[in-house]
Design a protein around this motif. Sequence first.
Motif, mmCIF file in Angstrom:
data_model
loop_
_atom_site.group_PDB
_atom_site.id
_atom_site.type_symbol
_atom_site.label_atom_id
_atom_site.label_comp_id
_atom_site.label_asym_id
_atom_site.label_seq_id
_atom_site.Cartn_x
_atom_site.Cartn_y
_atom_site.Cartn_z
ATOM 1 N N SER A 236 21.338 56.013 28.424
ATOM 2 C CA SER A 236 20.811 56.599 27.437
ATOM 3 C C SER A 236 19.689 55.809 26.711
ATOM 4 N N ALA A 237 20.131 54.501 26.718
ATOM 5 C CA ALA A 237 19.112 53.459 26.105
ATOM 6 C C ALA A 237 17.768 53.358 26.832
ATOM 7 N N LEU A 238 17.725 53.519 28.336
ATOM 8 C CA LEU A 238 16.608 53.615 29.200
ATOM 9 C C LEU A 238 16.067 54.795 28.792
ATOM 10 N N MET A 239 16.636 55.953 28.678
ATOM 11 C CA MET A 239 15.829 57.303 28.253
ATOM 12 C C MET A 239 15.327 57.212 26.934
ATOM 13 N N ILE A 240 15.956 56.580 25.920
ATOM 14 C CA ILE A 240 15.411 56.601 24.591
ATOM 15 C C ILE A 240 14.097 55.510 24.960
ATOM 16 N N LEU A 241 14.051 54.574 25.564
ATOM 17 C CA LEU A 241 12.918 53.688 25.680
ATOM 18 C C LEU A 241 11.709 54.257 26.364
ATOM 19 N N ILE A 242 12.035 55.109 27.458
ATOM 20 C CA ILE A 242 10.997 55.876 28.156
ATOM 21 C C ILE A 242 10.312 56.981 27.079
ATOM 22 N N THR A 243 11.271 57.585 26.600
ATOM 23 C CA THR A 243 10.726 58.665 25.425
ATOM 24 C C THR A 243 9.907 57.929 24.387
ATOM 25 N N GLY A 244 10.696 56.991 23.836
ATOM 26 C CA GLY A 244 10.140 56.293 22.890
ATOM 27 C C GLY A 244 8.595 56.011 23.299
ATOM 28 N N ALA A 245 8.429 55.330 24.348
ATOM 29 C CA ALA A 245 7.131 54.776 24.964
ATOM 30 C C ALA A 245 6.212 56.200 24.891
ATOM 31 N N ALA A 246 6.581 57.130 25.330
ATOM 32 C CA ALA A 246 5.710 58.315 25.661
ATOM 33 C C ALA A 246 5.340 58.864 24.355
ATOM 34 N N MET A 247 6.188 58.852 23.232
ATOM 35 C CA MET A 247 5.920 59.162 22.016
ATOM 36 C C MET A 247 4.620 58.468 21.321
ATOM 37 N N LEU A 248 5.056 57.080 21.464
ATOM 38 C CA LEU A 248 4.170 55.867 21.084
ATOM 39 C C LEU A 248 2.813 56.294 21.594
ATOM 40 N N ILE A 249 2.640 56.493 22.912
ATOM 41 C CA ILE A 249 1.473 56.755 23.682
ATOM 42 C C ILE A 249 0.790 58.099 22.983
ATOM 43 N N LEU A 250 1.751 59.241 22.718
ATOM 44 C CA LEU A 250 1.211 60.471 22.218
ATOM 45 C C LEU A 250 0.650 60.320 20.882
ATOM 46 N N ASP A 251 1.301 59.308 20.062
ATOM 47 C CA ASP A 251 0.473 59.125 18.802
ATOM 48 C C ASP A 251 -0.555 58.243 18.796
ATOM 49 N N ARG A 252 -0.794 57.547 19.575
ATOM 50 C CA ARG A 252 -2.085 56.420 19.766
ATOM 51 C C ARG A 252 -3.079 57.585 20.221
ATOM 52 N N VAL A 253 -2.689 58.597 21.360
ATOM 53 C CA VAL A 253 -3.744 59.110 21.640
ATOM 54 C C VAL A 253 -4.389 60.337 20.997
ATOM 55 N N TYR A 254 -3.144 61.155 20.395
ATOM 56 C CA TYR A 254 -3.620 62.510 19.777
ATOM 57 C C TYR A 254 -2.976 62.269 18.246
ATOM 58 N N GLY A 255 -1.861 61.580 17.873
ATOM 59 C CA GLY A 255 -1.447 61.779 16.597
ATOM 60 C C GLY A 255 -0.356 62.600 16.551
ATOM 61 N N LEU A 256 0.964 62.147 16.103
ATOM 62 C CA LEU A 256 1.947 63.178 16.004
ATOM 63 C C LEU A 256 1.877 64.029 14.891
ATOM 64 N N ASP A 257 1.042 63.724 13.581
ATOM 65 C CA ASP A 257 0.942 64.770 12.826
ATOM 66 C C ASP A 257 0.194 65.914 13.315
ATOM 67 N N LYS A 258 -0.865 65.571 13.976
ATOM 68 C CA LYS A 258 -1.401 66.897 14.672
ATOM 69 C C LYS A 258 -0.587 67.494 15.549
ATOM 70 N N VAL A 259 0.081 66.794 16.513
ATOM 71 C CA VAL A 259 1.108 67.516 17.329
ATOM 72 C C VAL A 259 1.840 68.715 16.461
ATOM 73 N N LEU A 260 2.314 68.139 15.315
ATOM 74 C CA LEU A 260 3.304 68.890 14.617
ATOM 75 C C LEU A 260 2.456 70.154 13.922
ATOM 76 N N ILE A 261 1.079 69.777 13.703
ATOM 77 C CA ILE A 261 0.464 70.934 13.315
ATOM 78 C C ILE A 261 -0.014 71.957 14.274
ATOM 79 N N GLY A 262 -0.014 71.523 15.491
ATOM 80 C CA GLY A 262 -0.683 72.270 16.507
ATOM 81 C C GLY A 262 0.597 73.136 17.074
ATOM 82 N N GLN A 263 2.003 72.602 16.914
ATOM 83 C CA GLN A 263 3.029 73.412 17.129
ATOM 84 C C GLN A 263 3.470 74.433 16.349
ATOM 85 N N GLN A 264 2.851 74.263 15.060
ATOM 86 C CA GLN A 264 3.223 75.234 14.043
ATOM 87 C C GLN A 264 2.358 76.154 13.952
ATOM 88 N N GLY A 265 1.181 75.826 14.583
ATOM 89 C CA GLY A 265 -0.002 76.859 14.161
ATOM 90 C C GLY A 265 0.062 78.035 14.985
#
Length: 265
Positions: A236-265
């Motif tokens: 589980s810790a390894l999966m959390i690490l992989i998912t967290g790294a992907a989310m960090l890249i997603l935030d750097r590339v696109y922005g998590l706030d924009k992701v939330l807006i895009g999913q709600q739009g």
Amino acid sequence: MRNNGPIALIFHALVVTFVLAPLLVVCLVAFTPEDTLSLPTHGVSLRWFKAIFEHPDFVQSFYNSLLLALLSATLSLCVALPAGLAIGRLSFAGRDFLNALFLSPLIIPTLVLGVALMRLFASMGVSGSFGWLVVAHVVVISPYVLRLVLAAVVGMDKSAEQAAQSLGAGPWTVFRRVTLPMILPGITGGWLLAFINSFDELTMSIFVTTPATVTLPVRMYMYATESIDPMMASVSALMILITGAAMLILDRVYGLDKVLIGQQG
């Protein structure tokens, strides 16, 4: 509003703590030298991380999940990109229906979708095929890519395309040199979000996997029904690490706030 500032800050801090505390406990237990899931622990050990590699079925399941997530996210992008461009930029009969069709997997419980796909694959005689498992994941994760691509297409400045056309650029050149770079953050963000959802998908995968195509979440579920030891925490810790790294890249590339807006739009 100013008077509510500290209260709102405390409330959000409590919510974040409530959400992250279980993940922190799992990560701490993963380093225990004990034979059981327990805290506090005495010392720090990588014993249970080494135990993962002593189980070839877990290693194979990890590779299955990784390959599955890469293929399904890429295929979802191939489907969602032209659909997003058409829905976001063109007016045609059935556009709303097409948009609703692509987003329909979001409102169907994954349990129901898993049972339906299992029956469909069985009737087609393709049960157990890794290729059809990829198709099942594409169905589930395509809406996430479509929402971010649509948000990028709708929000882009079309004057740059018009300027390129006025200078004699053809449709393919305009798309490759102007449109694609402008919507690239949405494309990359959608792909990463699809990868995360595919890698972590459990409920639907239980119904469409076979012993040869078991994914890591399904393997963990099967292992947990037989025994619970700290190795589950290390996986589980390894999966959390992989998912967290992907989310960090997603935030750097696109922005998590924009992701939330895009999913709600």
